[in-house]
Each structure stands twice: as structure tokens, then as C-alpha cells.
Design a protein around this motif. Structure first.
Motif, PDB file in Angstrom:
ATOM      1  N   ARG A   6       0.809  -1.219   0.000  1.00  0.00           N
ATOM      2  CA  ARG A   6       0.000   0.000   0.000  1.00  0.00           C
ATOM      3  C   ARG A   6       0.843   1.270   0.000  1.00  0.00           C
ATOM      4  O   ARG A   6       0.455   2.266  -0.575  1.00  0.00           O
ATOM      5  CB  ARG A   6      -0.948   0.012   1.192  1.00  0.00           C
ATOM      6  N   THR A   7       1.989   1.252   0.646  1.00  0.00           N
ATOM      7  CA  THR A   7       2.807   2.454   0.752  1.00  0.00           C
ATOM      8  C   THR A   7       3.223   2.988  -0.614  1.00  0.00           C
ATOM      9  O   THR A   7       2.997   4.156  -0.897  1.00  0.00           O
ATOM     10  CB  THR A   7       4.025   2.205   1.663  1.00  0.00           C
ATOM     11  N   PRO A   8       3.829   2.162  -1.496  1.00  0.00           N
ATOM     12  CA  PRO A   8       4.185   2.700  -2.815  1.00  0.00           C
ATOM     13  C   PRO A   8       2.971   3.205  -3.587  1.00  0.00           C
ATOM     14  O   PRO A   8       3.053   4.209  -4.270  1.00  0.00           O
ATOM     15  CB  PRO A   8       4.855   1.520  -3.516  1.00  0.00           C
ATOM     16  N   GLU A   9       1.832   2.544  -3.461  1.00  0.00           N
ATOM     17  CA  GLU A   9       0.632   3.001  -4.156  1.00  0.00           C
ATOM     18  C   GLU A   9       0.192   4.364  -3.618  1.00  0.00           C
ATOM     19  O   GLU A   9      -0.172   5.240  -4.386  1.00  0.00           O
ATOM     20  CB  GLU A   9      -0.496   1.977  -4.003  1.00  0.00           C
ATOM     21  N   ALA A  10       0.249   4.519  -2.306  1.00  0.00           N
ATOM     22  CA  ALA A  10      -0.135   5.799  -1.705  1.00  0.00           C
ATOM     23  C   ALA A  10       0.838   6.888  -2.134  1.00  0.00           C
ATOM     24  O   ALA A  10       0.425   7.998  -2.489  1.00  0.00           O
ATOM     25  CB  ALA A  10      -0.182   5.679  -0.178  1.00  0.00           C
ATOM     26  N   LEU A  11       2.127   6.584  -2.122  1.00  0.00           N
ATOM     27  CA  LEU A  11       3.126   7.557  -2.534  1.00  0.00           C
ATOM     28  C   LEU A  11       2.944   7.936  -4.005  1.00  0.00           C
ATOM     29  O   LEU A  11       2.990   9.115  -4.364  1.00  0.00           O
ATOM     30  CB  LEU A  11       4.537   6.996  -2.306  1.00  0.00           C
ATOM     31  N   HIS A  12       2.690   6.951  -4.831  1.00  0.00           N
ATOM     32  CA  HIS A  12       2.468   7.217  -6.259  1.00  0.00           C
ATOM     33  C   HIS A  12       1.221   8.090  -6.465  1.00  0.00           C
ATOM     34  O   HIS A  12       1.255   9.056  -7.239  1.00  0.00           O
ATOM     35  CB  HIS A  12       2.328   5.891  -7.020  1.00  0.00           C
ATOM     36  N   ALA A  13       0.163   7.783  -5.750  1.00  0.00           N
ATOM     37  CA  ALA A  13      -1.065   8.581  -5.859  1.00  0.00           C
ATOM     38  C   ALA A  13      -0.804  10.016  -5.415  1.00  0.00           C
ATOM     39  O   ALA A  13      -1.279  10.969  -6.045  1.00  0.00           O
ATOM     40  CB  ALA A  13      -2.182   7.956  -5.024  1.00  0.00           C
ATOM     41  N   TRP A  14      -0.023  10.185  -4.333  1.00  0.00           N
ATOM     42  CA  TRP A  14       0.308  11.525  -3.849  1.00  0.00           C
ATOM     43  C   TRP A  14       1.092  12.287  -4.899  1.00  0.00           C
ATOM     44  O   TRP A  14       0.836  13.465  -5.142  1.00  0.00           O
ATOM     45  CB  TRP A  14       1.077  11.425  -2.530  1.00  0.00           C
ATOM     46  N   LEU A  15       2.041  11.641  -5.545  1.00  0.00           N
ATOM     47  CA  LEU A  15       2.822  12.293  -6.598  1.00  0.00           C
ATOM     48  C   LEU A  15       1.935  12.711  -7.766  1.00  0.00           C
ATOM     49  O   LEU A  15       2.121  13.781  -8.342  1.00  0.00           O
ATOM     50  CB  LEU A  15       3.956  11.375  -7.073  1.00  0.00           C
ATOM     51  N   ILE A  16       0.958  11.899  -8.084  1.00  0.00           N
ATOM     52  CA  ILE A  16       0.016  12.250  -9.152  1.00  0.00           C
ATOM     53  C   ILE A  16      -0.813  13.468  -8.760  1.00  0.00           C
ATOM     54  O   ILE A  16      -1.027  14.376  -9.561  1.00  0.00           O
ATOM     55  CB  ILE A  16      -0.879  11.043  -9.515  1.00  0.00           C
ATOM     56  N   VAL A  17      -1.263  13.505  -7.504  1.00  0.00           N
ATOM     57  CA  VAL A  17      -2.016  14.666  -7.014  1.00  0.00           C
ATOM     58  C   VAL A  17      -1.155  15.919  -7.118  1.00  0.00           C
ATOM     59  O   VAL A  17      -1.612  16.971  -7.590  1.00  0.00           O
ATOM     60  CB  VAL A  17      -2.509  14.444  -5.558  1.00  0.00           C
ATOM     61  N   LEU A  18       0.101  15.834  -6.686  1.00  0.00           N
ATOM     62  CA  LEU A  18       1.006  16.985  -6.752  1.00  0.00           C
ATOM     63  C   LEU A  18       1.231  17.442  -8.190  1.00  0.00           C
ATOM     64  O   LEU A  18       1.214  18.643  -8.477  1.00  0.00           O
ATOM     65  CB  LEU A  18       2.350  16.654  -6.103  1.00  0.00           C
ATOM     66  N   LYS A  19       1.439  16.497  -9.094  1.00  0.00           N
ATOM     67  CA  LYS A  19       1.659  16.850 -10.499  1.00  0.00           C
ATOM     68  C   LYS A  19       0.414  17.490 -11.102  1.00  0.00           C
ATOM     69  O   LYS A  19       0.512  18.446 -11.875  1.00  0.00           O
ATOM     70  CB  LYS A  19       2.088  15.629 -11.301  1.00  0.00           C
ATOM     71  N   ALA A  20      -0.748  16.968 -10.738  1.00  0.00           N
ATOM     72  CA  ALA A  20      -2.005  17.558 -11.232  1.00  0.00           C
ATOM     73  C   ALA A  20      -2.147  18.984 -10.704  1.00  0.00           C
ATOM     74  O   ALA A  20      -2.532  19.899 -11.440  1.00  0.00           O
ATOM     75  CB  ALA A  20      -3.202  16.701 -10.815  1.00  0.00           C
ATOM     76  N   TRP A  21      -1.832  19.196  -9.421  1.00  0.00           N
ATOM     77  CA  TRP A  21      -1.891  20.530  -8.810  1.00  0.00           C
ATOM     78  C   TRP A  21      -0.940  21.482  -9.536  1.00  0.00           C
ATOM     79  O   TRP A  21      -1.306  22.610  -9.863  1.00  0.00           O
ATOM     80  CB  TRP A  21      -1.544  20.440  -7.323  1.00  0.00           C
ATOM     81  N   GLN A  22       0.281  21.025  -9.786  1.00  0.00           N
ATOM     82  CA  GLN A  22       1.264  21.865 -10.480  1.00  0.00           C
ATOM     83  C   GLN A  22       0.804  22.209 -11.890  1.00  0.00           C
ATOM     84  O   GLN A  22       0.939  23.348 -12.333  1.00  0.00           O
ATOM     85  CB  GLN A  22       2.630  21.166 -10.517  1.00  0.00           C
ATOM     86  N   SER A  23       0.239  21.245 -12.579  1.00  0.00           N
ATOM     87  CA  SER A  23      -0.256  21.492 -13.942  1.00  0.00           C
ATOM     88  C   SER A  23      -1.421  22.473 -13.933  1.00  0.00           C
ATOM     89  O   SER A  23      -1.480  23.380 -14.774  1.00  0.00           O
ATOM     90  CB  SER A  23      -0.689  20.175 -14.598  1.00  0.00           C
ATOM     91  N   MET A  24      -2.326  22.315 -12.976  1.00  0.00           N
ATOM     92  CA  MET A  24      -3.452  23.244 -12.873  1.00  0.00           C
ATOM     93  C   MET A  24      -2.951  24.646 -12.543  1.00  0.00           C
ATOM     94  O   MET A  24      -3.437  25.633 -13.113  1.00  0.00           O
ATOM     95  CB  MET A  24      -4.449  22.771 -11.800  1.00  0.00           C
ATOM     96  N   SER A  25      -1.990  24.746 -11.647  1.00  0.00           N
ATOM     97  CA  SER A  25      -1.439  26.056 -11.296  1.00  0.00           C
ATOM     98  C   SER A  25      -0.787  26.716 -12.514  1.00  0.00           C
ATOM     99  O   SER A  25      -0.987  27.901 -12.768  1.00  0.00           O
ATOM    100  CB  SER A  25      -0.408  25.920 -10.172  1.00  0.00           C
ATOM    101  N   ARG A  26      -0.025  25.952 -13.261  1.00  0.00           N
ATOM    102  CA  ARG A  26       0.633  26.472 -14.455  1.00  0.00           C
ATOM    103  C   ARG A  26      -0.403  26.926 -15.494  1.00  0.00           C
ATOM    104  O   ARG A  26      -0.195  27.891 -16.216  1.00  0.00           O
ATOM    105  CB  ARG A  26       1.549  25.385 -15.036  1.00  0.00           C
ATOM    106  N   TYR A  27      -1.531  26.234 -15.540  1.00  0.00           N
ATOM    107  CA  TYR A  27      -2.607  26.550 -16.476  1.00  0.00           C
ATOM    108  C   TYR A  27      -3.399  27.783 -16.033  1.00  0.00           C
ATOM    109  O   TYR A  27      -3.767  28.627 -16.862  1.00  0.00           O
ATOM    110  CB  TYR A  27      -3.518  25.316 -16.570  1.00  0.00           C
ATOM    111  N   LEU A  28      -3.636  27.918 -14.740  1.00  0.00           N
ATOM    112  CA  LEU A  28      -4.497  28.994 -14.226  1.00  0.00           C
ATOM    113  C   LEU A  28      -3.761  30.295 -13.923  1.00  0.00           C
ATOM    114  O   LEU A  28      -4.344  31.373 -14.019  1.00  0.00           O
ATOM    115  CB  LEU A  28      -5.216  28.521 -12.956  1.00  0.00           C
ATOM    116  N   LEU A  29      -2.501  30.208 -13.550  1.00  0.00           N
ATOM    117  CA  LEU A  29      -1.758  31.382 -13.091  1.00  0.00           C
ATOM    118  C   LEU A  29      -1.631  32.502 -14.126  1.00  0.00           C
ATOM    119  O   LEU A  29      -1.737  33.675 -13.748  1.00  0.00           O
ATOM    120  CB  LEU A  29      -0.377  30.962 -12.580  1.00  0.00           C
ATOM    121  N   PRO A  30      -1.422  32.227 -15.411  1.00  0.00           N
ATOM    122  CA  PRO A  30      -1.266  33.336 -16.362  1.00  0.00           C
ATOM    123  C   PRO A  30      -2.425  34.329 -16.374  1.00  0.00           C
ATOM    124  O   PRO A  30      -2.203  35.535 -16.513  1.00  0.00           O
ATOM    125  CB  PRO A  30      -1.118  32.635 -17.716  1.00  0.00           C
TER     126      PRO A  30
END
Length: 157
Positions: A6-30
Motif C-alpha cells: 500500500r505504501t508505494p501506491e499511496a506515494l504514487h497517488a500523492w505524486l500524481i495529485v502533486l503533479k495535477a496541482w502543479q499542472s493546474m497552477s501552471r494553467y491557471l496562473l497566467p
């Protein structure tokens, strides 16, 4: 064995959440930057638009900013004429911040554009997927909040 799996799956899911957040920020910030605003400015204006005037010290916890960051954001917005600050007659240490008419006229179209951009980003997500995403994120958030409280971490440190 189950915990290791479960730990690697949770870590992987967290990384996906972070990447999605970063992509949304890059999209919305301009759109924000085009109006001369940063993300913290946007959050302060958004809370004032939806909740109305409030003391400076009440804004931070609602928009996840520390007191110093709120003060800096309010100062920037005040200099641009987007907010007003009024000292409380009973306690001069308390200042109430309000959205000015100029701030409202600038921010409302920006907020509508921001909302439209978010809807566009979520366009390929079905209603069922959206409901599931909300449930899962709430579950994770509530668990993390519970763990933080048990360890004595402040919500708005």
C-alpha cells in the motif's frame, strides 16, 4: 506484506495529485498574472467576494496563509485600490478588509474566467468520476487532518 504494498501506491497517488496541482497552477496562473495578481492575492479577493468584509486576522486561516502573507497581500491589494481597510472603533489593532467597487469590477470577470478554465480542465471527467474524486480526496484530507491533530500540528502553522 500488505502495508508494504500500500505504501508505494499511496506515494504514487500523492505524486500524481502533486503533479495535477502543479499542472493546474501552471494553467491557471497566467490569467491572474495578466491582472497583476498573484495566487495569494486571488485567494484574499475570492474570500472577500464570497464571505464579505472581515478582519485581517480572520482571512489567513480561511485561505491558508500565515498572518504575514495576508498582511502583504492586503497591502498590495490596498495600493491597487481593490480593497479598503477600516480600523475597528473599539479596538484599533483590528482592521476590517472589504472589497472595493473597483476591486469587485476587476475581480468578478476574473473569477468567472478562472471558474471557466477549471471547468475546461475537468471537461473529460464524468459526473460519477467527479463524485468519486471528491469522496476520495475528502477521505484523505480528513484522515490527514486527524493525524495532524493527534501529533499536535497546527492546522494553519
Amino acid at each position: 506484506m500488505d502495508e508494504r504494498k500500500r505504501t508505494p501506491e499511496a506515494l504514487h497517488a500523492w505524486l500524481i495529485v502533486l503533479k495535477a496541482w502543479q499542472s493546474m497552477s501552471r494553467y491557471l496562473l497566467p490569467a491572474l498574472l495578466a491582472k497583476g495578481l498573484g495566487e495569494s492575492d486571488f485567494r484574499v479577493l475570492e474570500i472577500l467576494l464570497h464571505k464579505g468584509p472581515m478582519p485581517v486576522n480572520a482571512i489567513g486561516p480561511k485561505v491558508y496563509l500565515n498572518p504575514g502573507s495576508v498582511s502583504v497581500a492586503v497591502d498590495r491589494l490596498y495600493k491597487k485600490g481593490f480593497v479598503s481597510r477600516v480600523e475597528c472603533s473599539q479596538d484599533r489593532r483590528v482592521r476590517t478588509v472589504s472589497l472595493t467597487e473597483r476591486g469587485r469590477q476587476m475581480f468578478l470577470p476574473l473569477f468567472r474566467r478562472h471558474t471557466a478554465l477549471i471547468k475546461q480542465a475537468f471537461q473529460d471527467v464524468s459526473s460519477e468520476e467527479m463524485q468519486q474524486l471528491e469522496l476520495v480526496l475528502k477521505k484523505i484530507g480528513e484522515r490527514a487532518e486527524s493525524l495532524a491533530e493527534r501529533k499536535g500540528h497546527s492546522r494553519h502553522a
